[in-house]
Design a protein around this motif. Structure first.
Motif, PDB file in Angstrom:
ATOM      1  N   PHE A   1      -8.657 -32.741  -4.445  1.00  0.00           N
ATOM      2  CA  PHE A   1      -9.639 -32.017  -5.262  1.00  0.00           C
ATOM      3  C   PHE A   1     -11.051 -32.384  -4.802  1.00  0.00           C
ATOM      4  N   LYS A   2     -11.308 -33.680  -4.633  1.00  0.00           N
ATOM      5  CA  LYS A   2     -12.637 -34.143  -4.223  1.00  0.00           C
ATOM      6  C   LYS A   2     -13.043 -33.566  -2.875  1.00  0.00           C
ATOM      7  N   ASN A   3     -12.064 -33.410  -1.971  1.00  0.00           N
ATOM      8  CA  ASN A   3     -12.358 -32.936  -0.610  1.00  0.00           C
ATOM      9  C   ASN A   3     -12.187 -31.426  -0.452  1.00  0.00           C
ATOM     10  N   ASN A   4     -12.021 -30.735  -1.583  1.00  0.00           N
ATOM     11  CA  ASN A   4     -11.864 -29.282  -1.579  1.00  0.00           C
ATOM     12  C   ASN A   4     -10.709 -28.841  -0.669  1.00  0.00           C
ATOM     13  N   GLN A   5      -9.582 -29.512  -0.821  1.00  0.00           N
ATOM     14  CA  GLN A   5      -8.392 -29.206  -0.031  1.00  0.00           C
ATOM     15  C   GLN A   5      -7.243 -28.762  -0.948  1.00  0.00           C
ATOM     16  N   VAL A   6      -7.565 -27.851  -1.865  1.00  0.00           N
ATOM     17  CA  VAL A   6      -6.576 -27.290  -2.783  1.00  0.00           C
ATOM     18  C   VAL A   6      -6.377 -25.823  -2.412  1.00  0.00           C
ATOM     19  N   TYR A   7      -5.126 -25.438  -2.136  1.00  0.00           N
ATOM     20  CA  TYR A   7      -4.829 -24.087  -1.651  1.00  0.00           C
ATOM     21  C   TYR A   7      -3.791 -23.413  -2.548  1.00  0.00           C
ATOM     22  N   SER A   8      -3.983 -22.109  -2.758  1.00  0.00           N
ATOM     23  CA  SER A   8      -3.061 -21.372  -3.610  1.00  0.00           C
ATOM     24  C   SER A   8      -2.856 -19.959  -3.068  1.00  0.00           C
ATOM     25  N   PHE A   9      -1.698 -19.384  -3.393  1.00  0.00           N
ATOM     26  CA  PHE A   9      -1.425 -17.996  -2.996  1.00  0.00           C
ATOM     27  C   PHE A   9      -1.746 -17.011  -4.127  1.00  0.00           C
ATOM     28  N   THR A  10      -2.190 -17.514  -5.277  1.00  0.00           N
ATOM     29  CA  THR A  10      -2.401 -16.640  -6.434  1.00  0.00           C
ATOM     30  C   THR A  10      -3.578 -15.687  -6.260  1.00  0.00           C
ATOM     31  N   ASN A  11      -4.484 -15.988  -5.337  1.00  0.00           N
ATOM     32  CA  ASN A  11      -5.660 -15.141  -5.162  1.00  0.00           C
ATOM     33  C   ASN A  11      -5.445 -14.010  -4.159  1.00  0.00           C
ATOM     34  N   ALA A  12      -4.300 -13.998  -3.501  1.00  0.00           N
ATOM     35  CA  ALA A  12      -3.976 -12.899  -2.583  1.00  0.00           C
ATOM     36  C   ALA A  12      -3.163 -11.868  -3.366  1.00  0.00           C
ATOM     37  N   THR A  13      -3.848 -10.825  -3.858  1.00  0.00           N
ATOM     38  CA  THR A  13      -3.212  -9.861  -4.753  1.00  0.00           C
ATOM     39  C   THR A  13      -3.389  -8.426  -4.265  1.00  0.00           C
ATOM     40  N   GLY A  14      -2.575  -7.552  -4.830  1.00  0.00           N
ATOM     41  CA  GLY A  14      -2.672  -6.137  -4.523  1.00  0.00           C
ATOM     42  C   GLY A  14      -3.671  -5.446  -5.431  1.00  0.00           C
ATOM     43  N   ALA A  15      -3.736  -4.128  -5.339  1.00  0.00           N
ATOM     44  CA  ALA A  15      -4.738  -3.341  -6.079  1.00  0.00           C
ATOM     45  C   ALA A  15      -4.587  -3.463  -7.586  1.00  0.00           C
ATOM     46  N   THR A  16      -3.366  -3.671  -8.075  1.00  0.00           N
ATOM     47  CA  THR A  16      -3.148  -3.758  -9.524  1.00  0.00           C
ATOM     48  C   THR A  16      -2.805  -5.171  -9.976  1.00  0.00           C
ATOM     49  N   GLY A  17      -3.120  -6.152  -9.130  1.00  0.00           N
ATOM     50  CA  GLY A  17      -2.970  -7.545  -9.530  1.00  0.00           C
ATOM     51  C   GLY A  17      -1.677  -8.225  -9.141  1.00  0.00           C
ATOM     52  N   GLY A  18      -0.770  -7.516  -8.492  1.00  0.00           N
ATOM     53  CA  GLY A  18       0.476  -8.139  -8.054  1.00  0.00           C
ATOM     54  C   GLY A  18       0.225  -9.182  -6.982  1.00  0.00           C
TER      55      GLY A  18
ATOM     56  N   ILE B   1       0.829  -1.209   0.000  1.00  0.00           N
ATOM     57  CA  ILE B   1       0.000   0.000   0.000  1.00  0.00           C
ATOM     58  C   ILE B   1       0.865   1.262   0.000  1.00  0.00           C
ATOM     59  N   LYS B   2       1.895   1.288   0.833  1.00  0.00           N
ATOM     60  CA  LYS B   2       2.760   2.475   0.920  1.00  0.00           C
ATOM     61  C   LYS B   2       3.469   2.745  -0.403  1.00  0.00           C
ATOM     62  N   THR B   3       4.045   1.688  -0.975  1.00  0.00           N
ATOM     63  CA  THR B   3       4.786   1.869  -2.219  1.00  0.00           C
ATOM     64  C   THR B   3       3.851   2.164  -3.376  1.00  0.00           C
ATOM     65  N   ARG B   4       2.677   1.548  -3.378  1.00  0.00           N
ATOM     66  CA  ARG B   4       1.700   1.820  -4.437  1.00  0.00           C
ATOM     67  C   ARG B   4       1.283   3.276  -4.411  1.00  0.00           C
ATOM     68  N   GLN B   5       1.152   3.849  -3.219  1.00  0.00           N
ATOM     69  CA  GLN B   5       0.770   5.255  -3.118  1.00  0.00           C
ATOM     70  C   GLN B   5       1.822   6.145  -3.752  1.00  0.00           C
ATOM     71  N   ARG B   6       3.099   5.811  -3.529  1.00  0.00           N
ATOM     72  CA  ARG B   6       4.180   6.605  -4.129  1.00  0.00           C
ATOM     73  C   ARG B   6       4.177   6.444  -5.647  1.00  0.00           C
ATOM     74  N   ILE B   7       3.856   5.234  -6.112  1.00  0.00           N
ATOM     75  CA  ILE B   7       3.759   5.007  -7.560  1.00  0.00           C
ATOM     76  C   ILE B   7       2.612   5.823  -8.146  1.00  0.00           C
ATOM     77  N   ASP B   8       1.468   5.768  -7.475  1.00  0.00           N
ATOM     78  CA  ASP B   8       0.294   6.512  -7.950  1.00  0.00           C
ATOM     79  C   ASP B   8       0.522   8.019  -7.920  1.00  0.00           C
ATOM     80  N   ASP B   9       1.374   8.472  -7.018  1.00  0.00           N
ATOM     81  CA  ASP B   9       1.684   9.902  -6.918  1.00  0.00           C
ATOM     82  C   ASP B   9       2.769  10.336  -7.904  1.00  0.00           C
ATOM     83  N   GLY B  10       3.248   9.391  -8.720  1.00  0.00           N
ATOM     84  CA  GLY B  10       4.248   9.712  -9.723  1.00  0.00           C
ATOM     85  C   GLY B  10       5.659   9.858  -9.179  1.00  0.00           C
ATOM     86  N   LEU B  11       5.908   9.334  -7.979  1.00  0.00           N
ATOM     87  CA  LEU B  11       7.221   9.475  -7.347  1.00  0.00           C
ATOM     88  C   LEU B  11       8.154   8.310  -7.655  1.00  0.00           C
ATOM     89  N   VAL B  12       7.599   7.255  -8.282  1.00  0.00           N
ATOM     90  CA  VAL B  12       8.402   6.095  -8.680  1.00  0.00           C
ATOM     91  C   VAL B  12       8.236   5.902 -10.177  1.00  0.00           C
TER      92      VAL B  12
END
Length: 385
Positions: A329-346, A133-144
């Protein structure tokens, strides 16, 4: 008579000269340079030696099978005015604390934040991948400034920024853009945190950034806190006797890629007290197997972690209907980190996972031993829906 006085004067002069030399030797001893090494408990890819007036940062393993070391002199402005360094002995001479920096991997961002040095970041390749969040704010403010792609940096923009140092990410040291930057007398330091063999070794690279900002004590304190958190979680996981079986990865063009038993991912699973089915394997990179062999070994695995880039059960099923035959898969015990993303998809894991292995470990413990860490909410891993 004149001859006699002359002999007396000469004798007195010799006596005084001799005494002055002896007194001078007693009152002005030659200075002794005491060298001290930065304490590193896990990281193998760099070292820092304090020579009193300056420090020497040595990168020993910037990428796999690197055949040379890279040495940098780190010196304060005050000491630079009274110290002469031989430029030929170093790959760069850097005045610290640095005032502005370009980093080239999202794994470098957390160190800047933990050290309260986010405001020194002036350029980054692929700013959309940054989630903080902190770094994204600096990016959005044109500082990076946006610098394009890591494998082909926009050198024109980078040179106009003129940072004190560029922290590079390289796989072989042959980057044309980084070589162009070096020729412009901007120091380039290759960061090899990703080559380290353990989660805590990767996290200890915060001390690398601590040296650049002349904040070694603060970096050491931050790392000790992360280390303690990691060890406490590991010890907690040992209190249970059941070890759920785990499979990881997925197919990519008919090849199933998954972590070897010597990888940091496997180390995390071991420290979480889980039974990774490929824990006894050894490989420099990922294992590359066919579907049939993985299915025969892992069909009944209790958990399936990090199924490549798939973000839902439907995507898994569409990619290969045979995935549905796995018990996880049958027991719905599949876990991933891909769904934890930032505001722009990182993806948060690719940014913070290296710096905070204690959080990664707690996530995995929460998945494998839900009776532990009852009030803990996973930071990276989420169950696929």
């Amino acid at each position: 008579m004149l001859q006699k006085h002359l002999l007396i004067y000469i004798s007195i002069f010799v006596l005084l000269f001799t005494n002055c030399k002896e007194d001078g030797a007693k009152t002005k001893p030659l200075p002794n340079v005491i060298e001290t090494n930065l304490n590193l408990n896990y990281a193998k890819g760099f070292s820092i030696k304090d020579n009193g007036n300056f420090k020497v940062l040595t990168i020993t393993n910037p990428w796999p099978k690197a055949d040379k070391n890279y040495r940098y002199a780190l010196i304060t402005k005050e000491n630079a005015a009274k110290t002469t360094l031989n430029k030929d002995e170093f790959n760069g001479i850097i005045t610290i604390p640095i005032q502005n920096i370009v980093v080239t991997s999202t794994t470098h961002i957390p160190a800047l934040e933990l050290l309260n040095e986010v405001e020194t970041l002036v350029g980054f390749p692929g700013t959309d991948y940054v989630s903080s969040i902190k770094t994204r704010q600096r990016i959005d403010d044109g500082l990076v400034r946006e610098l394009g792609k890591n494998e082909g940096l926009n050198t024109e923009v980078l040179l106009s920024i003129n940072p004190d140092v560029v922290v590079g990410f390289g796989v072989d040291g042959k980057s044309k853009s980084l070589n162009t930057i070096k020729k412009a007398n901007i120091p380039v330091i290759y960061n090899g945190d990703w080559v380290e063999k353990s989660p805590l070794a990767k996290a200890e690279w915060i001390k690398f950034f601590g040296a650049l900002y002349d904040k070694e004590q603060q970096a050491d304190s931050i790392f000790k806190s992360i280390e303690t958190s990691y060890k406490d979680a590991k010890q907690l996981a040992k209190t249970v006797t059941n070890q759920p079986t785990v499979i990881s990865g997925a197919l990519h063009k008919d090849v199933w890629y998954l972590p070897s038993g010597t990888s940091t991912e496997a180390q995390l699973l071991k420290d979480a007290n889980l039974n990774y089915l490929y824990a006894d394997t050894e490989a420099a990179g990922s294992l590359a197997l066919n579907f049939e062999s993985v299915f025969a070994k892992a069909k009944q695995a209790n958990l399936w972690l990090s199924p490549s880039y798939y973000s839902s059960m439907d995507e898994l099923k569409e990619a290969n209907p045979h995935y549905t035959q796995f018990d996880a898969f049958k027991n719905n015990q599949v876990y991933s980190f891909t769904n934890a993303t930032g505001a722009t998809g990182g993806v948060l894991y690719y940014e913070t996972g290296f710096a905070r292995p204690d959080l990664v470990l707690k996530d995995i413990i929460k998945i494998g031993h839900p009776e532990l860490l009852k009030d803990y909410k996973p930071y990276f891993f989420k169950v696929l829906k």
